[in-house]
Design an enzyme around this catalytic site. Structure first.
Site, PDB file in Angstrom:
ATOM      1  N   ASP A  96       5.078  -9.218   9.148  1.00 32.64           N
ATOM      2  CA  ASP A  96       5.202  -7.774   9.027  1.00 32.64           C
ATOM      3  C   ASP A  96       6.597  -7.430   8.506  1.00 32.64           C
ATOM      4  O   ASP A  96       7.502  -8.271   8.491  1.00 32.64           O
ATOM      5  CB  ASP A  96       4.963  -7.105  10.382  1.00 32.64           C
ATOM      6  CG  ASP A  96       3.481  -7.080  10.756  1.00 32.64           C
ATOM      7  OD1 ASP A  96       2.639  -7.289   9.860  1.00 32.64           O
ATOM      8  OD2 ASP A  96       3.167  -6.855  11.941  1.00 32.64           O
ATOM      9  N   ASP A 142      -5.773  -8.707  14.229  1.00 35.29           N
ATOM     10  CA  ASP A 142      -5.314 -10.032  14.638  1.00 35.29           C
ATOM     11  C   ASP A 142      -6.043 -10.531  15.890  1.00 35.29           C
ATOM     12  O   ASP A 142      -6.510 -11.663  15.955  1.00 35.29           O
ATOM     13  CB  ASP A 142      -3.794 -10.017  14.874  1.00 35.29           C
ATOM     14  CG  ASP A 142      -3.333  -8.791  15.657  1.00 35.29           C
ATOM     15  OD1 ASP A 142      -4.186  -8.050  16.185  1.00 35.29           O
ATOM     16  OD2 ASP A 142      -2.118  -8.561  15.741  1.00 35.29           O
ATOM     17  N   ASP A 191       9.110  -5.817   9.636  1.00 34.06           N
ATOM     18  CA  ASP A 191      10.284  -5.829  10.500  1.00 34.06           C
ATOM     19  C   ASP A 191      10.734  -7.227  10.890  1.00 34.06           C
ATOM     20  O   ASP A 191      11.657  -7.371  11.705  1.00 34.06           O
ATOM     21  CB  ASP A 191      10.006  -5.006  11.767  1.00 34.06           C
ATOM     22  CG  ASP A 191       8.645  -5.305  12.380  1.00 34.06           C
ATOM     23  OD1 ASP A 191       7.786  -5.838  11.682  1.00 34.06           O
ATOM     24  OD2 ASP A 191       8.444  -4.971  13.567  1.00 34.06           O
ATOM     25  N   ASP A 201       0.821  -1.215   0.000  1.00 34.76           N
ATOM     26  CA  ASP A 201       0.000   0.000   0.000  1.00 34.76           C
ATOM     27  C   ASP A 201       0.853   1.262   0.000  1.00 34.76           C
ATOM     28  O   ASP A 201       0.362   2.350   0.309  1.00 34.76           O
ATOM     29  CB  ASP A 201      -0.916   0.020   1.233  1.00 34.76           C
ATOM     30  CG  ASP A 201      -2.102  -0.916   1.093  1.00 34.76           C
ATOM     31  OD1 ASP A 201      -2.382  -1.352  -0.036  1.00 34.76           O
ATOM     32  OD2 ASP A 201      -2.756  -1.213   2.119  1.00 34.76           O
TER      33      ASP A 201
END
Length: 646
Positions: free
Chosen positions: A109, A202, A111, A54
């Site tokens: 994700d 989540d 990271d 995005d």
């Protein structure tokens, strides 16, 4: 639960898997993540990779080139773009499900750095058809970067090694942590799919799946490393999202969980605590504000003198002491290092409570906010620099509240000491250090450093008057200036307390002595000493003044006590009237002391203090506005620089 005994699936039995990588403006870590995913030990024909991008910066081009590179190497990898960021991360995951091919969905994700054995190791636990998802423990590649990352690390470690592990081996509801785990695709669909009504999609999906009867599992023996936020403002943004999202899930699902007939009672109790635990932050701040006021009023908190010692001992034993026992059991030989990190967590946890309280009220009042991602800079080694990176965040208005609580705490420490309640000083000092720590790093970690001039850019930008060097010098002076202003404010607050509140507390102390005086002369001496610390006139209750708190009236009462004491000295101590008169003056001293205690809180909110507070807030807001204007000029300069002649 002996998870290690489950055998790995044979190659022919490996199911198809879709790996979803939701990204938004992650140019510093995008390649690291995609490289790690494509290095997984898994058949290419059974692994689909979706990069759910995005981004609205140059990350888009970077990801496109990486995806093309791996697609050329034979990977089933696609670059998924959307017209807008509707639903943010949950919206991206939901959009990815439309083209997902796998029986299972793995999520990472930006990271995170998954190991090559991730898929084969986790998929073995789905041999039970009722297992809906499996969650791994998070590791930390930059745990020792700073005291802040150490505090973050031990906080997450305790969450996984204590909370998540306990839930996994019991009937309690376990929440997916958003990344470093695998979902069964049919479980996601059965639970209603990814929904965009909260900031913690989540946790939302986890509860809905378990209410549908799906089981879940946490693996404490398999670690997926990730990068911890190194900037305080980024860590606060992450904590804000978690705190607000948890309350949003409570508002959405708590009633359903409580009313569900198949959910065990212990799971309902645990779910209530888990969803609403962040309410503790505003309650903590309320206690922090009220406690010093009670001390300054000499409010009797306990009936017996030993009670405070007992309460503090219980607090230390059941709080930090209990955690230290757990840390010793879990980390064994390395427990001392984790215990030191836990001390940092005390300050970080207290200081972050302002940020999280704002998040709680945001959720309770239904305020909609954007899913603000946590910036990552690709920091792995201690000493690596990030301040000049593009995603560095400025401090927010929440920092002003943290500064207020820091100053209030500094004053409250003196209140506790001068109120002869020094035993309570640590309960005030520890949160105060936390507020100072978080507020300081919020400002220090803002982008105040010298910006590197683009090649060929002149020393000045047309229409902006200030050169880059001048702007950089001003920015470097801003932080010391703010800190000097805070120190000045603390000094003024201390001076105000020492000249207005402390004298009345001294007078109260002498009146307490007068109440136990055995002779009229002693009583008169203590009364005269108390008069020295009481203003000659005035009434601190300025809104609805009463004679009880009028200082001139109090002086008249004390003058009468001195006169009566002198007259009483002529009587024999064995005279009945002597003892009655002495007891009456003891009662008068108690009454005057009570009147002084009644007046003290009103001095805190005197017109002068209110005016000073307004000036203080106005100056802080002006500094904040000046920084925003400076940032805007900086962006304007950055935009204009390519057009400047060399």
């Amino acid at each position: 639960m002996r998870t290690r005994q489950i055998p790995e699936l044979p190659l022919a039995a490996l199911p198809s898997v879709t790996i979803q990588l939701p990204l938004y403006n992650e140019k510093y870590v995008a390649r690291r993540l995609i490289d790690a995913v494509c290095k997984m030990d898994y058949p290419k024909n059974k692994m689909q990779v979706q990069v759910l991008d995005d981004s609205d910066d140059d990350t888009v081009d970077l990801i496109r080139s990486i995806v093309d590179e791996y697609h050329f190497k034979g990977f089933d990898i696609i670059h998924v773009r959307r017209a807008d960021r509707a639903g943010y991360k949950a919206g991206a995951l939901k959009a990815g499900m439309k083209s997902a091919k796998g029986e299972f969905i793995a999520i990472f994700d930006a990271d995170f750095i998954p190991p090559s054995s991730f898929l084969k190791h986790l998929l073995r636990y789905f041999s039970d058809p009722k297992i809906g998802f499996v969650q791994c423990k998070w590791g930390h590649v930059n745990e020792d970067y700073s005291t802040m990352t150490q505090a973050e690390a031990v906080s997450l470690d305790l969450h996984f090694m204590v909370e998540q592990k306990a839930k996994s081996i019991s009937r309690l509801f376990l929440n997916f942590n958003g990344t470093a785990g695998i979902w069964r695709t049919s479980c996601i669909d059965d639970a209603g799919g990814w929904q965009t009504s909260t900031l913690v999609e989540d946790m939302d999906l986890s509860y809905r799946a378990q209410m549908k009867g799906w089981k879940c599992m946490f693996l404490d023996d398999y670690v997926v490393n990730a990068e911890l936020p190194v900037q305080m403002n980024a860590a606060k943004r992450q904590q804000f999202r978690w705190a607000k999202g948890s309350i949003q899930v409570a508002l959405k699902l708590l009633t359903d969980v409580m009313m569900h007939r198949k959910v065990p009672l212990e799971s309902k109790v645990q779910s209530f605590i888990h969803m609403t635990r962040h309410i503790a932050h505003p309650l903590f701040l309320a206690q922090f504000l009220i406690f010093p006021m009670l001390l300054s009023m000499n409010y009797q908190l306990y009936e017996s003198n030993w009670a405070p010692i007992f309460v503090l001992a219980m607090y230390v034993t059941l709080g930090p002491g209990g955690y230290l026992v757990v840390i010793n059991k879990v980390w064994k030989k390395n427990w001392k290092h984790k215990a030191a990190q836990f001390m940092f967590l005390h300050f970080f946890g207290a200081g972050i409570s302002v940020n999280n309280s704002v998040a709680v009220f945001d959720a309770l009042f239904g305020r909609k906010s954007e899913f603000l991602r946590t910036p990552k800079f690709g920091i792995v080694k201690k000493g690596e620099e990030w301040r000049n990176n593009e995603y560095a965040l400025p401090f927010t208005k929440t920092t002003l509240l943290e500064i207020f609580f820091a100053l209030y705490g500094c004053i409250s420490v003196f209140v506790a000491i001068f109120s002869n309640k020094a035993l309570f000083t640590p309960l005030i000092a520890i949160p105060t250090i936390g507020f100072i720590y978080v507020a300081y790093l919020s400002i220090a970690h803002s982008h105040l450093g010298k910006r590197k001039k683009p090649e060929g850019e002149k020393a000045t930008i047309p229409g902006l008057n200030l050169s880059h060097d001048q702007r950089a010098a001003g920015q470097r002076l801003l932080l010391p200036g703010v800190l000097a202003f805070l120190l000045l404010g603390a000094t003024v607050a201390y001076y105000g307390y020492f000249t207005s509140i402390y004298p009345l507390q001294e007078a109260s102390g002498f009146l307490a002595r007068a109440q136990s005086a055995q002779t009229p002369q002693q009583l008169a001496d203590y009364t005269r000493l108390s008069q020295r610390f009481i203003p000659d006139s005035g009434n601190p209750v300025w809104l609805f003044p009463t004679l009880r708190t009028d200082f001139a009236s109090i002086h008249r009462q004390l003058d009468e006590m001195v006169t009566r004491s002198d007259a009483l000295s002529s009587l024999s101590p064995h005279d009945e009237g002597y003892n009655i008169a002495l007891m009456d003056m003891h009662s008068t001293a108690l009454e005057v002391q009570s009147n002084l205690h009644e007046s003290i809180p009103y001095i805190y909110v005197s017109p002068q203090n209110i005016a000073l507070a307004m000036v203080w807030v106005a100056v802080i807001l002006s500094v904040f506005a000046a920084m925003k204007r400076a940032k805007a000029r900086h962006q304007k300069a950055k935009t204009a620089s390519p057009a400047v002649e060399t």
